[in-house]
Design a protein around this motif. Structure first.
Motif, PDB file in Angstrom:
ATOM      1  N   VAL A 167       0.934 -11.503  -8.875  1.00  0.00           N
ATOM      2  CA  VAL A 167      -0.139 -12.501  -8.778  1.00  0.00           C
ATOM      3  C   VAL A 167       0.311 -13.702  -7.952  1.00  0.00           C
ATOM      4  N   GLU A 168       1.528 -14.166  -8.190  1.00  0.00           N
ATOM      5  CA  GLU A 168       2.023 -15.303  -7.415  1.00  0.00           C
ATOM      6  C   GLU A 168       2.083 -14.980  -5.922  1.00  0.00           C
ATOM      7  N   GLN A 169       2.509 -13.772  -5.606  1.00  0.00           N
ATOM      8  CA  GLN A 169       2.540 -13.371  -4.201  1.00  0.00           C
ATOM      9  C   GLN A 169       1.124 -13.256  -3.638  1.00  0.00           C
ATOM     10  N   GLY A 170       0.202 -12.731  -4.433  1.00  0.00           N
ATOM     11  CA  GLY A 170      -1.180 -12.617  -3.991  1.00  0.00           C
ATOM     12  C   GLY A 170      -1.826 -13.964  -3.746  1.00  0.00           C
ATOM     13  N   ILE A 171      -1.584 -14.915  -4.643  1.00  0.00           N
ATOM     14  CA  ILE A 171      -2.132 -16.267  -4.460  1.00  0.00           C
ATOM     15  C   ILE A 171      -1.503 -16.936  -3.249  1.00  0.00           C
ATOM     16  N   ASP A 208      -0.406 -15.407  -0.574  1.00  0.00           N
ATOM     17  CA  ASP A 208      -1.013 -14.801   0.610  1.00  0.00           C
ATOM     18  C   ASP A 208      -2.431 -15.318   0.829  1.00  0.00           C
ATOM     19  N   ALA A 209      -3.191 -15.487  -0.266  1.00  0.00           N
ATOM     20  CA  ALA A 209      -4.555 -15.991  -0.150  1.00  0.00           C
ATOM     21  C   ALA A 209      -4.561 -17.414   0.399  1.00  0.00           C
ATOM     22  N   ASN A 210      -3.661 -18.256  -0.108  1.00  0.00           N
ATOM     23  CA  ASN A 210      -3.573 -19.631   0.401  1.00  0.00           C
ATOM     24  C   ASN A 210      -3.200 -19.635   1.886  1.00  0.00           C
ATOM     25  N   LYS A 211      -2.298 -18.749   2.239  1.00  0.00           N
ATOM     26  CA  LYS A 211      -1.894 -18.640   3.649  1.00  0.00           C
ATOM     27  C   LYS A 211      -3.084 -18.260   4.518  1.00  0.00           C
ATOM     28  N   ASN A 212      -3.880 -17.284   4.042  1.00  0.00           N
ATOM     29  CA  ASN A 212      -5.054 -16.861   4.797  1.00  0.00           C
ATOM     30  C   ASN A 212      -6.083 -17.978   4.919  1.00  0.00           C
ATOM     31  N   LEU A 260     -11.105 -15.853   7.553  1.00  0.00           N
ATOM     32  CA  LEU A 260     -11.799 -16.236   6.324  1.00  0.00           C
ATOM     33  C   LEU A 260     -12.141 -14.994   5.509  1.00  0.00           C
ATOM     34  N   ASP A 261     -12.520 -13.921   6.209  1.00  0.00           N
ATOM     35  CA  ASP A 261     -12.796 -12.665   5.504  1.00  0.00           C
ATOM     36  C   ASP A 261     -11.544 -12.173   4.777  1.00  0.00           C
ATOM     37  N   ASP A 262     -10.404 -12.263   5.453  1.00  0.00           N
ATOM     38  CA  ASP A 262      -9.150 -11.832   4.835  1.00  0.00           C
ATOM     39  C   ASP A 262      -8.801 -12.693   3.625  1.00  0.00           C
ATOM     40  N   ALA A 263      -9.064 -13.990   3.705  1.00  0.00           N
ATOM     41  CA  ALA A 263      -8.759 -14.896   2.597  1.00  0.00           C
ATOM     42  C   ALA A 263      -9.616 -14.579   1.381  1.00  0.00           C
ATOM     43  N   VAL A 264     -10.923 -14.378   1.611  1.00  0.00           N
ATOM     44  CA  VAL A 264     -11.825 -14.059   0.499  1.00  0.00           C
ATOM     45  C   VAL A 264     -11.463 -12.705  -0.103  1.00  0.00           C
ATOM     46  N   LYS A 265     -11.167 -11.738   0.763  1.00  0.00           N
ATOM     47  CA  LYS A 265     -10.817 -10.395   0.272  1.00  0.00           C
ATOM     48  C   LYS A 265      -9.508 -10.419  -0.508  1.00  0.00           C
ATOM     49  N   LEU A 314      -8.370 -12.850  -2.369  1.00  0.00           N
ATOM     50  CA  LEU A 314      -8.661 -13.378  -3.708  1.00  0.00           C
ATOM     51  C   LEU A 314      -9.366 -12.336  -4.567  1.00  0.00           C
ATOM     52  N   ASP A 315     -10.271 -11.599  -3.954  1.00  0.00           N
ATOM     53  CA  ASP A 315     -10.979 -10.553  -4.696  1.00  0.00           C
ATOM     54  C   ASP A 315     -10.007  -9.474  -5.159  1.00  0.00           C
ATOM     55  N   ASP A 316      -9.031  -9.153  -4.319  1.00  0.00           N
ATOM     56  CA  ASP A 316      -8.060  -8.110  -4.680  1.00  0.00           C
ATOM     57  C   ASP A 316      -7.150  -8.537  -5.816  1.00  0.00           C
ATOM     58  N   ILE A 317      -6.845  -9.827  -5.891  1.00  0.00           N
ATOM     59  CA  ILE A 317      -5.888 -10.296  -6.895  1.00  0.00           C
ATOM     60  C   ILE A 317      -6.555 -10.602  -8.235  1.00  0.00           C
ATOM     61  N   LEU A 318      -7.889 -10.643  -8.280  1.00  0.00           N
ATOM     62  CA  LEU A 318      -8.595 -10.985  -9.519  1.00  0.00           C
ATOM     63  C   LEU A 318      -8.263 -10.048 -10.673  1.00  0.00           C
TER      64      LEU A 318
END
Length: 222
Positions: free
Chosen positions: A55-59, A61-65, A130-135, A137-141
């Motif tokens: 989860v930490e890695q996913g968050i 990556d999402a912040n990076k995106n 932006l699509d990658d960032a939203v996706k 977050l959706d993947d890490i939920l």
């Protein structure tokens, strides 16, 4: 001597023997429960650590995106694109019993089954970043929900392990030794009473025999 004041009677001895049997049986059951709780707790801790890292890695990556998306778009367009979410998530909380511990179970459902509904904006004025960032977050939920579930389960099981450990220690170091000591005390008192009774009976017997002997001597003299 007994640790507590007890009545040295056979009825009390019987009651204490039953209490000791129950305490020994309860001690074994609680030890088995504690050991099984510890085993499942350690398994949960390992799962929790793996999920936390994921989860930490996913968050991260999402912040990076999102940073990359913000760099390639104006702030106004970014805020407008994310202002009105299209998809909705409904969280349902259930429970399961694990060794008398109520563990939470989280499940979520989305308002629609369309995977593209996570994008609340059109694609004309937004970037792929932006699509990658939203996706992301959706993947890490799902992992975030599973992480919260396992962390709460670890807390509840740790509390139950501590409670069970205290009960085991109380039985092992207080209740069982004290009951054994009281049983030993009562047996000692009963044995003393029995010996005293036997001594009194022997004295009475000797007195009766002496009385019979004296009467026999008196009859002979007459």
């Amino acid at each position: 001597m007994a640790a507590t004041q007890v009545n040295p009677t056979r009825m009390e001895l019987t009651r204490l023997k039953k209490k000791l049997q129950t305490a020994v049986r309860g001690h074994k059951l609680l030890k088995d429960k504690r050991d099984e709780l510890m085993r499942q707790f350690l398994d949960l801790v390992r799962v929790n650590m793996e999920l936390r890292l994921k989860v930490e890695q996913g968050i991260k990556d999402a912040n990076k995106n999102f940073v990359i998306a913000k760099a390639g778009m104006s702030e106004q367009i970014l805020h407008t694109a994310l202002m009105a979410p299209k998809q909705e998530v409904y969280l349902e909380c259930d429970k399961k019993n694990v060794m008398s511990v109520e563990i939470p179970v989280f499940e979520y459902k989305t308002r629609t089954a369309n995977a593209n509904d996570i994008y609340s904006y059109g694609f004309a004025f937004t970037s792929n970043d932006l699509d990658d960032a939203v996706k992301s977050l959706d993947d890490i939920l799902p992992d975030m929900l599973k992480l919260s579930e396992t962390e709460k389960a670890c807390q509840l099981m740790a509390a139950e392990i501590e409670k069970t450990r205290r009960r085991v220690n109380a039985l092992e170091h207080v209740v069982i030794p004290q009951t054994q000591q009281n049983i030993k005390y009562i047996k000692m008192k009963l044995d003393e009473n029995e010996r005293s009774t036997q001594i009194r009976l022997m004295k009475v017997k000797d007195m009766m025999l002496e009385e019979v002997r004296q009467k026999a001597l008196a009859e002979l003299e007459n």
